[in-house]
Scaffold this motif. Structure first.
Motif, PDB file in Angstrom:
ATOM      1  N   THR A   3       1.459  -1.820  -0.264  1.00  0.00           N
ATOM      2  CA  THR A   3      -0.439   0.068   0.034  1.00  0.00           C
ATOM      3  C   THR A   3       0.836   1.210   0.201  1.00  0.00           C
ATOM      4  N   ALA A   4       1.690   1.173   0.524  1.00  0.00           N
ATOM      5  CA  ALA A   4       2.935   2.026   0.434  1.00  0.00           C
ATOM      6  C   ALA A   4       3.093   3.430  -1.053  1.00  0.00           C
ATOM      7  N   GLY A   5       2.447   4.485  -0.480  1.00  0.00           N
ATOM      8  CA  GLY A   5       2.167   6.144  -1.816  1.00  0.00           C
ATOM      9  C   GLY A   5       1.087   5.691  -2.752  1.00  0.00           C
ATOM     10  N   LYS A   6       0.263   4.306  -2.028  1.00  0.00           N
ATOM     11  CA  LYS A   6      -0.803   4.760  -2.816  1.00  0.00           C
ATOM     12  C   LYS A   6      -2.143   6.047  -2.206  1.00  0.00           C
ATOM     13  N   LEU A   7      -2.954   6.322  -2.751  1.00  0.00           N
ATOM     14  CA  LEU A   7      -3.810   7.595  -2.457  1.00  0.00           C
ATOM     15  C   LEU A   7      -5.280   7.174  -2.861  1.00  0.00           C
ATOM     16  N   MET A   8      -6.291   7.634  -1.802  1.00  0.00           N
ATOM     17  CA  MET A   8      -8.223   6.899  -1.855  1.00  0.00           C
ATOM     18  C   MET A   8      -8.358   8.510  -1.815  1.00  0.00           C
ATOM     19  N   ARG A   9      -9.519   8.628  -1.667  1.00  0.00           N
ATOM     20  CA  ARG A   9     -10.181   9.633  -1.776  1.00  0.00           C
ATOM     21  C   ARG A   9     -10.995   9.349  -0.213  1.00  0.00           C
ATOM     22  N   ALA A  10     -10.497   9.849   0.547  1.00  0.00           N
ATOM     23  CA  ALA A  10     -11.335   9.973   1.842  1.00  0.00           C
ATOM     24  C   ALA A  10     -11.598  11.637   2.062  1.00  0.00           C
ATOM     25  N   ILE A  11     -12.732  11.626   3.503  1.00  0.00           N
ATOM     26  CA  ILE A  11     -13.529  13.333   3.665  1.00  0.00           C
ATOM     27  C   ILE A  11     -12.728  13.677   5.057  1.00  0.00           C
TER      28      ILE A  11
END
Length: 298
Positions: A3-11
């Motif tokens: 998961t290192a470096g992965k981006l996600m959508r979040a509030i």
């Protein structure tokens, strides 16, 4: 460490205030699970009134800013940290707390706040268990010490916590009376454990309840309207902490309820992450709520 470096959508909440402070970001780093932690790919997350109190800054406990709200997620284990033996990648799970926040595509949680979701329940229902069922269980059987054969009145029984209270009370042998403000709400309450239901918008509904129970009266009253009187219990629930031991006991009882089939969350309004501001407005202002409000991430 995939998961290192992965981006996600979040509030993300950068300041306390009204619903408009809930900001959708797409550049949030996906957390990496450490010792005794799991990373969950979130399918759904429960929306609870307590999250609006925390967001507004009026709550006793204030999280460090910025933060992501949400404690009750359901989804699939994406990765596990060191010393996690109970779970593996691919498990369907639900949580009673998160470390990184549940209004997000991925959530980090301590392994002791994560539970396997039985096949009988779908992931939407998994997101409706945490705060509602643990709050209702605690209020009924721990605080009020309700016993089989006693009567319980659940005020505002058509919402997430109210339905949970009716199901639990019925399963434990109580006579269950519920109130709701709409015909649809009353039907839902009857379908989920109540022996009788009353309309709390009718002026004389208290008289009707008195007539129904007679001289004996009501043994236990659970007040659910707006969840206001439950904020103390919710405070304990949102933050785990000292109540973790009794939590494990509650969890065993509730998991038995899932397996037997009486614990069946009723899903209410569903919102996408983009509509989270609306969700926070509605959970406080819409009366006559039916079922549990959730955010859907799929």
């Amino acid at each position: 460490m995939a998961t290192a470096g992965k981006l996600m959508r979040a509030i993300r909440v950068f300041e306390f205030g009204g619903p408009e402070v809930l900001k959708l970001r797409s550049d949030v780093a996906v957390p990496i699970p450490k010792d005794h932690q799991v990373l969950i790919k979130v399918h759904a997350c429960g929306v609870n009134p307590v999250e609006t109190y925390i967001r507004s800054g009026t709550y006793r406990r204030k999280p460090l800013l910025p933060y992501t709200p949400g404690s009750d997620v359901a989804g699939i284990i994406e990765a596990i940290g060191e010393n996690v033996s109970t779970f593996k990648k691919g498990d369907r799970v639900f949580t009673t707390a998160t470390i990184s926040g549940g209004y997000a595509e991925y959530a980090l949680a301590s392994d002791h706040t994560v539970y396997i979701l039985p096949e009988k329940l779908d992931l939407k229902q998994g997101a409706a268990i945490g705060i509602p069922y643990f709050t209702a269980y605690r209020a009924l059987l721990h605080s009020a010490r309700a016993k089989a054969g006693e009567s319980v009145l659940v005020h505002g029984a058509s919402g997430g916590v109210g339905i949970a209270a009716c199901q639990i009370a019925r399963a434990y042998g109580l006579k269950v009376l519920g109130t709701a403000g709409t015909e649809e709400g009353q039907n839902i309450v009857l379908q989920n454990g109540a022996h009788e239901v009353f309309n709390h918008r009718e002026l004389n509904y208290i008289d009707k309840i008195k007539k129904s129970v007679g001289e004996k009266g009501i043994d236990v009253i659970i007040e659910m309207l707006a969840n206001v009187n439950l904020s103390n219990d919710l405070d304990l629930l949102s933050y785990g902490g000292r109540v973790i031991e009794e939590f494990r006991k509650f969890a065993m009882a509730l998991q038995a309820g899932m397996e037997i089939g009486w614990l069946k969350p009723v899903i209410g309004p569903q919102y996408s992450l983009e509509k989270v501001v609306q969700a926070h407005e509605n959970i406080i202002h819409s009366s006559g709520a039916i079922g549990k409000m959730i955010l859907l991430l799929e």
